[in-house]
Design an enzyme around this catalytic site. Sequence first.
Site, PDB file in Angstrom:
ATOM      1  N   LYS A  13       0.841  -1.194   0.000  1.00  0.00           N
ATOM      2  CA  LYS A  13       0.000   0.000   0.000  1.00  0.00           C
ATOM      3  C   LYS A  13       0.871   1.237   0.000  1.00  0.00           C
ATOM      4  O   LYS A  13       1.930   1.263   0.617  1.00  0.00           O
ATOM      5  CB  LYS A  13      -0.902  -0.016   1.259  1.00  0.00           C
ATOM      6  CG  LYS A  13      -1.864   1.149   1.387  1.00  0.00           C
ATOM      7  CD  LYS A  13      -2.659   1.022   2.679  1.00  0.00           C
ATOM      8  CE  LYS A  13      -3.574   2.202   2.884  1.00  0.00           C
ATOM      9  NZ  LYS A  13      -4.311   2.111   4.177  1.00  0.00           N
ATOM     10  N   GLN A  14       0.415   2.271  -0.692  1.00  0.00           N
ATOM     11  CA  GLN A  14       1.110   3.549  -0.679  1.00  0.00           C
ATOM     12  C   GLN A  14       0.117   4.649  -0.348  1.00  0.00           C
ATOM     13  O   GLN A  14      -0.942   4.746  -0.974  1.00  0.00           O
ATOM     14  CB  GLN A  14       1.766   3.823  -2.036  1.00  0.00           C
ATOM     15  CG  GLN A  14       2.535   5.131  -2.069  1.00  0.00           C
ATOM     16  CD  GLN A  14       3.424   5.251  -3.291  1.00  0.00           C
ATOM     17  OE1 GLN A  14       3.908   4.254  -3.817  1.00  0.00           O
ATOM     18  NE2 GLN A  14       3.652   6.474  -3.752  1.00  0.00           N
ATOM     19  N   GLY A  15       0.445   5.450   0.669  1.00  0.00           N
ATOM     20  CA  GLY A  15      -0.423   6.539   1.082  1.00  0.00           C
ATOM     21  C   GLY A  15       0.283   7.869   0.990  1.00  0.00           C
ATOM     22  O   GLY A  15       1.375   7.980   0.417  1.00  0.00           O
ATOM     23  N   GLU A  17       1.605   9.594   3.395  1.00  0.00           N
ATOM     24  CA  GLU A  17       2.726   9.752   4.320  1.00  0.00           C
ATOM     25  C   GLU A  17       3.829   8.702   4.145  1.00  0.00           C
ATOM     26  O   GLU A  17       4.939   8.892   4.632  1.00  0.00           O
ATOM     27  CB  GLU A  17       2.222   9.700   5.768  1.00  0.00           C
ATOM     28  CG  GLU A  17       1.308  10.849   6.148  1.00  0.00           C
ATOM     29  CD  GLU A  17       2.019  12.197   6.126  1.00  0.00           C
ATOM     30  OE1 GLU A  17       3.195  12.253   6.526  1.00  0.00           O
ATOM     31  OE2 GLU A  17       1.402  13.177   5.699  1.00  0.00           O
ATOM     32  N   LYS A  33       6.749  -0.331   7.518  1.00  0.00           N
ATOM     33  CA  LYS A  33       6.178   0.977   7.201  1.00  0.00           C
ATOM     34  C   LYS A  33       7.318   1.966   7.007  1.00  0.00           C
ATOM     35  O   LYS A  33       8.124   2.184   7.905  1.00  0.00           O
ATOM     36  CB  LYS A  33       5.261   1.443   8.333  1.00  0.00           C
ATOM     37  CG  LYS A  33       4.593   2.789   8.062  1.00  0.00           C
ATOM     38  CD  LYS A  33       3.633   3.147   9.179  1.00  0.00           C
ATOM     39  CE  LYS A  33       2.962   4.485   8.933  1.00  0.00           C
ATOM     40  NZ  LYS A  33       1.996   4.833  10.006  1.00  0.00           N
ATOM     41  N   ASP A 134      -6.770   9.065  13.403  1.00  0.00           N
ATOM     42  CA  ASP A 134      -7.295   8.621  12.101  1.00  0.00           C
ATOM     43  C   ASP A 134      -8.170   7.378  12.300  1.00  0.00           C
ATOM     44  O   ASP A 134      -7.919   6.327  11.722  1.00  0.00           O
ATOM     45  CB  ASP A 134      -6.142   8.329  11.141  1.00  0.00           C
ATOM     46  CG  ASP A 134      -6.608   8.156   9.698  1.00  0.00           C
ATOM     47  OD1 ASP A 134      -7.750   8.548   9.386  1.00  0.00           O
ATOM     48  OD2 ASP A 134      -5.832   7.628   8.878  1.00  0.00           O
TER      49      ASP A 134
END
Length: 231
Positions: A13-15, A17, A33, A134
Amino acid sequence: MAADDSDSITLLKQGAEGKLYLGQYNGARCLVKERFSKKYRHPDLDVQLTRQRIKAEQKAFERCKVAGVDTPKLMGVDLTGRKIYMEYLERAKTAKQLVDVAVLEGDNTKVEQLAKEMGRVVGLLHGHNIIHGDLTTSNILLDPDVKEDSKLPYRLVMIDFGLSFYSLNVEDMGVDLYVLERALLSAHSEVPNFFSWVLESYREHNKFKVPETIAKYEEVRARGRKRTMIG
């Protein structure tokens, strides 16, 4: 400190941040992470802020353990490499996945059960002055690895503490609740009672200034509605 094995690392996954990988730590499978370098910042400031966020996230894991809140096990931290190494819960699914399936099946009992467990856990977080930052059903895992006497077929595991911090301020807690309410309305509009079930359980399990926190949540909510109306 052992680094991950770059030959067996897989991007999951890439977000905004950072990136989340499936990798290795001391020969064990784990989640990695990695926080991005922000090119618009001065390099020294970027390093300083990134280190602060990683240390804050590391501290959140420790505080959750004291609070009795399940998280993936923290396996290691690499400040220079901007990485956190965490336990990989291979069989776990997100709370969002459970709700989506329950909605398709028309099973509100499962959603209410989940909501009350969420309220219990968020109550524990706030009762120990931990602000998640979050709260969404995508940042909650349901791990089927439970004790025999468990009343639920899963244990609720909180993840993604990248925006978390420690606070005694009830407004911070109120904002945390408001973020959760907005997330539930956005992702699970088919279950209008979802947040009220969460809040009912939250009131029961949080022992820290609950009336003041709820009052602040309602104040924040009113401000949010006013902004929406004004545009």
